[in-house]
Structures are given as structure tokens and as C-alpha cells.
Design an enzyme around this catalytic site. Structure first.
Site, PDB file in Angstrom:
ATOM      1  CB  SER A  17      -4.953   6.928 -47.387  1.00 37.19           C
ATOM      2  OG  SER A  17      -3.743   7.117 -46.697  1.00 37.19           O
ATOM      3  CG  HIS A  42      -4.298  10.292 -50.251  1.00 39.32           C
ATOM      4  ND1 HIS A  42      -4.580  11.578 -50.687  1.00 39.32           N
ATOM      5  CD2 HIS A  42      -3.910  10.415 -48.966  1.00 39.32           C
ATOM      6  CE1 HIS A  42      -4.379  12.433 -49.690  1.00 39.32           C
ATOM      7  NE2 HIS A  42      -3.959  11.752 -48.634  1.00 39.32           N
ATOM      8  CG  ASP A  44      -1.669  10.393 -46.057  1.00 37.91           C
ATOM      9  OD1 ASP A  44      -2.057  11.520 -46.399  1.00 37.91           O
ATOM     10  OD2 ASP A  44      -2.434   9.419 -45.938  1.00 37.91           O
ATOM     11  CG  MET A  46       2.567  12.310 -42.356  1.00 36.64           C
ATOM     12  SD  MET A  46       1.606  11.620 -41.008  1.00 36.64           S
ATOM     13  CE  MET A  46       0.114  11.105 -41.897  1.00 36.64           C
ATOM     14  CG  HIS A  75      -1.959  15.024 -47.794  1.00 40.29           C
ATOM     15  ND1 HIS A  75      -2.847  14.520 -46.862  1.00 40.29           N
ATOM     16  CD2 HIS A  75      -1.754  16.324 -47.448  1.00 40.29           C
ATOM     17  CE1 HIS A  75      -3.151  15.467 -45.987  1.00 40.29           C
ATOM     18  NE2 HIS A  75      -2.491  16.565 -46.316  1.00 40.29           N
ATOM     19  CG  MET A  77       0.138  16.229 -43.967  1.00 43.55           C
ATOM     20  SD  MET A  77      -0.698  14.759 -43.347  1.00 43.55           S
ATOM     21  CE  MET A  77      -0.393  13.647 -44.719  1.00 43.55           C
ATOM     22  CG  MET A 146      -6.271  18.234 -43.613  1.00 50.38           C
ATOM     23  SD  MET A 146      -5.937  16.677 -44.459  1.00 50.38           S
ATOM     24  CE  MET A 146      -5.904  15.507 -43.087  1.00 50.38           C
ATOM     25  N   GLY A 151      -1.888  13.833 -39.456  1.00 48.14           N
ATOM     26  CA  GLY A 151      -0.833  13.160 -38.692  1.00 48.14           C
ATOM     27  C   GLY A 151      -1.024  11.662 -38.555  1.00 48.14           C
ATOM     28  CG  PHE A 152      -1.414   9.886 -35.942  1.00 42.96           C
ATOM     29  CD1 PHE A 152      -0.358   8.992 -35.817  1.00 42.96           C
ATOM     30  CD2 PHE A 152      -1.289  11.150 -35.368  1.00 42.96           C
ATOM     31  CE1 PHE A 152       0.792   9.353 -35.122  1.00 42.96           C
ATOM     32  CE2 PHE A 152      -0.149  11.522 -34.679  1.00 42.96           C
ATOM     33  CZ  PHE A 152       0.904  10.611 -34.555  1.00 42.96           C
ATOM     34  N   GLY A 154      -7.048   6.625 -39.014  1.00 46.74           N
ATOM     35  CA  GLY A 154      -7.918   6.017 -38.007  1.00 46.74           C
ATOM     36  C   GLY A 154      -8.561   6.965 -37.016  1.00 46.74           C
ATOM     37  CG  ASP A 184      -6.884  12.927 -46.098  1.00 49.10           C
ATOM     38  OD1 ASP A 184      -7.142  11.830 -45.586  1.00 49.10           O
ATOM     39  OD2 ASP A 184      -5.725  13.289 -46.402  1.00 49.10           O
ATOM     40  N   GLY A 185      -9.814  11.972 -44.036  1.00 49.78           N
ATOM     41  CA  GLY A 185      -9.790  11.631 -42.619  1.00 49.78           C
ATOM     42  C   GLY A 185     -11.143  11.199 -42.089  1.00 49.78           C
ATOM     43  N   GLY A 186     -11.191   9.970 -41.556  1.00 49.93           N
ATOM     44  CA  GLY A 186     -12.418   9.488 -40.916  1.00 49.93           C
ATOM     45  C   GLY A 186     -13.564   9.220 -41.877  1.00 49.93           C
TER      46      GLY A 186
HETATM   47  C1  DX5 Z   1      -4.106  11.912 -42.086  1.00 46.41           C
HETATM   48  C2  DX5 Z   1      -3.937  11.496 -43.520  1.00 46.41           C
HETATM   49  C3  DX5 Z   1      -5.054  10.672 -44.096  1.00 46.41           C
HETATM   50  C4  DX5 Z   1      -5.315   9.391 -43.428  1.00 46.41           C
HETATM   51  C5  DX5 Z   1      -6.740   8.972 -43.685  1.00 46.41           C
HETATM   52  O1  DX5 Z   1      -3.131  12.843 -41.760  1.00 46.41           O
HETATM   53  O2  DX5 Z   1      -3.827  12.632 -44.346  1.00 46.41           O
HETATM   54  O3  DX5 Z   1      -4.888  10.485 -45.498  1.00 46.41           O
HETATM   55  O4  DX5 Z   1      -4.449   8.367 -43.853  1.00 46.41           O
HETATM   56  O5  DX5 Z   1      -6.926   7.844 -42.939  1.00 46.41           O
HETATM   57  P1  DX5 Z   1      -8.301   7.315 -42.390  1.00 46.41           P
HETATM   58  O6  DX5 Z   1      -9.171   7.035 -43.570  1.00 46.41           O
HETATM   59  O7  DX5 Z   1      -7.864   6.107 -41.669  1.00 46.41           O
HETATM   60  O8  DX5 Z   1      -8.895   8.359 -41.490  1.00 46.41           O
HETATM   61 ZN    ZN Z   2      -3.855  12.474 -46.626  1.00 45.65          ZN
END
Ligand code: DX5
Ligand code: ZN
Length: 227
Positions: A17, A42, A44, A46, A75, A77, A146, A151-152, A154, A184-186
Site C-alpha cells: 500500500s 494498492h 488507498d 479516502m 481501494h 473509501m 478489512m 481510514g489509517f 499502522g 487489508d490492515g495490520g
Molecule cells: C486502511 C487502508 C490500508 C492501509 C494498510 O484504511 O485501507 O490499505 O494502508 O496499512 P498497514 O499495512 O499499515 O496496516
Molecule cells: Zn486499502
């Protein structure tokens, strides 16, 4: 090497991402992702309404597209995704994933994306009931589950979503649909392995890959996390 648990699972794809990259050098970051051997880039998007953060729009996607030949996994959002499909297609998106929670016209938007000759994905937030998923399995190319609240970058991986991944893969297997299931995420090596075991095959990773001094090694580690 361990065998994958389901025969119909499509191949593993790693999707760094770019949200975790340095926005002052987006073209360089896109090239770094390409050189890492990843499968998708990827992006993002938003809007500050569907999620409490604003990132990038079609103009920046277009700049990323000019910097690389990679498959752009975009993606969205954003609310009212229908109104923006054309602009992101023109910007070079190869797949547009919309959120189930962001529109009352899910079918119409998915159909429209496919009519534009790119792939259509449908994303579900962690708290959305998995009973909503089966209806859409033959209407899209990818289901995005998800594993954090969108939204963020990390954030910490939400392991309760694994149940949803497993349910989606089992339902696809029963219906003989070779679906791409993206998470996606963490995601790091440990959580990626858990997602593979549950049936996911597309791994989005921002923080983990951008903190790895050698992104190619990071991509390799995620690809082989289940071995
Ligand atoms: C969150 C995004 C993710 C995010 C993943 O809303 O959709 O794609 O950037 O980031 P990490 O890998 O840092 O959790
Ligand atoms: Zn994403």
C-alpha cells in the site's frame, strides 16, 4: 512445502500500500514497489466522509500510473463511488474496490466498473455482518475483508475478521467460485500466515513493507509466510 487448504484458491498476490510511502516521492515509491516483485500496487483513496481521513484522488492515481506499469488495485473509501468510477478508470485503475457500506447501489456500481473493462472488488468493514457477502460473490472479482477499521495505516490487526475470511472462502468453494479474497490492515508475517490459513490470497501491506529496509525481501517473506 505445505499444501494450500483449498484447491480452488487463486494464486497468492502481494499488494504493497503506497499510503505508507513518502508522498514527496510518489513516483519513486511506485518504482520501488515495482522493483520489489510485488503483484499489485494498492492505492488507498479516502474522502474525509466515509472515513475520517483524506488521501489522494484521480489526478494522483494518474501520476502513479505514469510512473509504473504495475496493476493498480484502487481501494475506494468514499461515498457515492458511482460518481467517480469513470475518473479512476481514466486515471489508470486496473481494479476498483468499493465499500459495501458506502452506497445503496452496490450492484449498479459493480456492474458499471465491469462495463469499463476493469476488475470490480467489494470491501466489507470489520463490523459488517458476513451474511451480506454471499449475494455478491458472482458479481465481483475480489472480496476485500478489512482487518482494521478503514481510514489509517499502522493499526493493529483484528483477528476476529479471520472467521469472516474462512466463511467467505468456504462459501466460494461450495459454489465453485475461484474468488480473490484480499485482506487489508495490520498485516505482517504472522498475521499474513493466519490469513492464508483462513483462505485469503491477496495481502495488502503498508507499514510492514515500507519499514522493511529491503522491500523485495519483505514481499518474499509475506509470500512464503505459510510455509
Ligand atoms: C486502511 C487502508 C490500508 C492501509 C494498510 O484504511 O485501507 O490499505 O494502508 O496499512 P498497514 O499495512 O499499515 O496496516
Ligand atoms: Zn486499502
Amino acid at each position: 512445502m505445505k499444501k494450500r487448504s483449498t484447491k480452488s484458491t487463486p494464486s497468492i498476490k502481494i499488494a504493497p500500500s503506497i499510503l505508507a510511502g513518502n508522498f514527496g516521492y510518489l513516483a519513486d515509491e511506485a518504482k520501488r514497489i515495482e522493483a520489489s516483485g510485488a503483484d499489485y500496487l494498492h492505492v488507498d483513496v479516502m474522502d474525509g466522509h466515509f472515513v475520517p481521513n483524506i488521501t489522494i484522488g484521480p489526478q494522483v492515481v494518474s501520476a502513479i500510473n505514469r510512473a509504473t506499469d504495475m496493476f493498480l488495485d484502487v481501494h475506494l473509501m468514499i461515498y457515492n463511488p458511482f460518481d467517480y468510477v469513470e475518473r479512476f478508470v481514466e486515471a489508470g485503475a486496473d481494479m476498483l474496490t468499493i465499500h459495501f457500506e458506502a452506497t445503496e447501489e452496490v450492484d449498479e456500481v459493480l456492474n458499471y466498473i465491469r462495463r469499463c473493462n476493469i476488475k470490480a472488488g467489494l470491501a466489507f468493514c470489520p463490523e459488517t455482518s458476513m451474511s451480506m457477502i454471499p449475494k455478491y460473490l458472482d458479481r465481483c472479482d475480489q472480496i476485500l475483508l478489512m482487518t482494521v477499521h478503514p481510514g489509517f495505516g499502522g493499526q493493529a490487526f483484528m483477528s476476529e475478521v479471520l472467521e469472516k475470511v474462512k466463511f467467505t472462502r468456504e462459501t466460494c468453494d461450495t459454489l465453485k467460485i475461484p474468488m480473490d479474497i484480499e485482506v487489508d490492515g495490520g498485516l505482517d508475517e504472522r498475521t499474513t500466515a493466519e490469513c492464508y490459513r483462513a483462505g485469503a490470497n491477496v495481502i495488502v501491506a503498508g507499514t510492514y513493507l515500507f519499514h522493511e529496509p529491503d522491500m523485495a525481501l519483505g514481499v518474499k517473506k509475506l509470500r512464503n509466510a505459510n510455509n
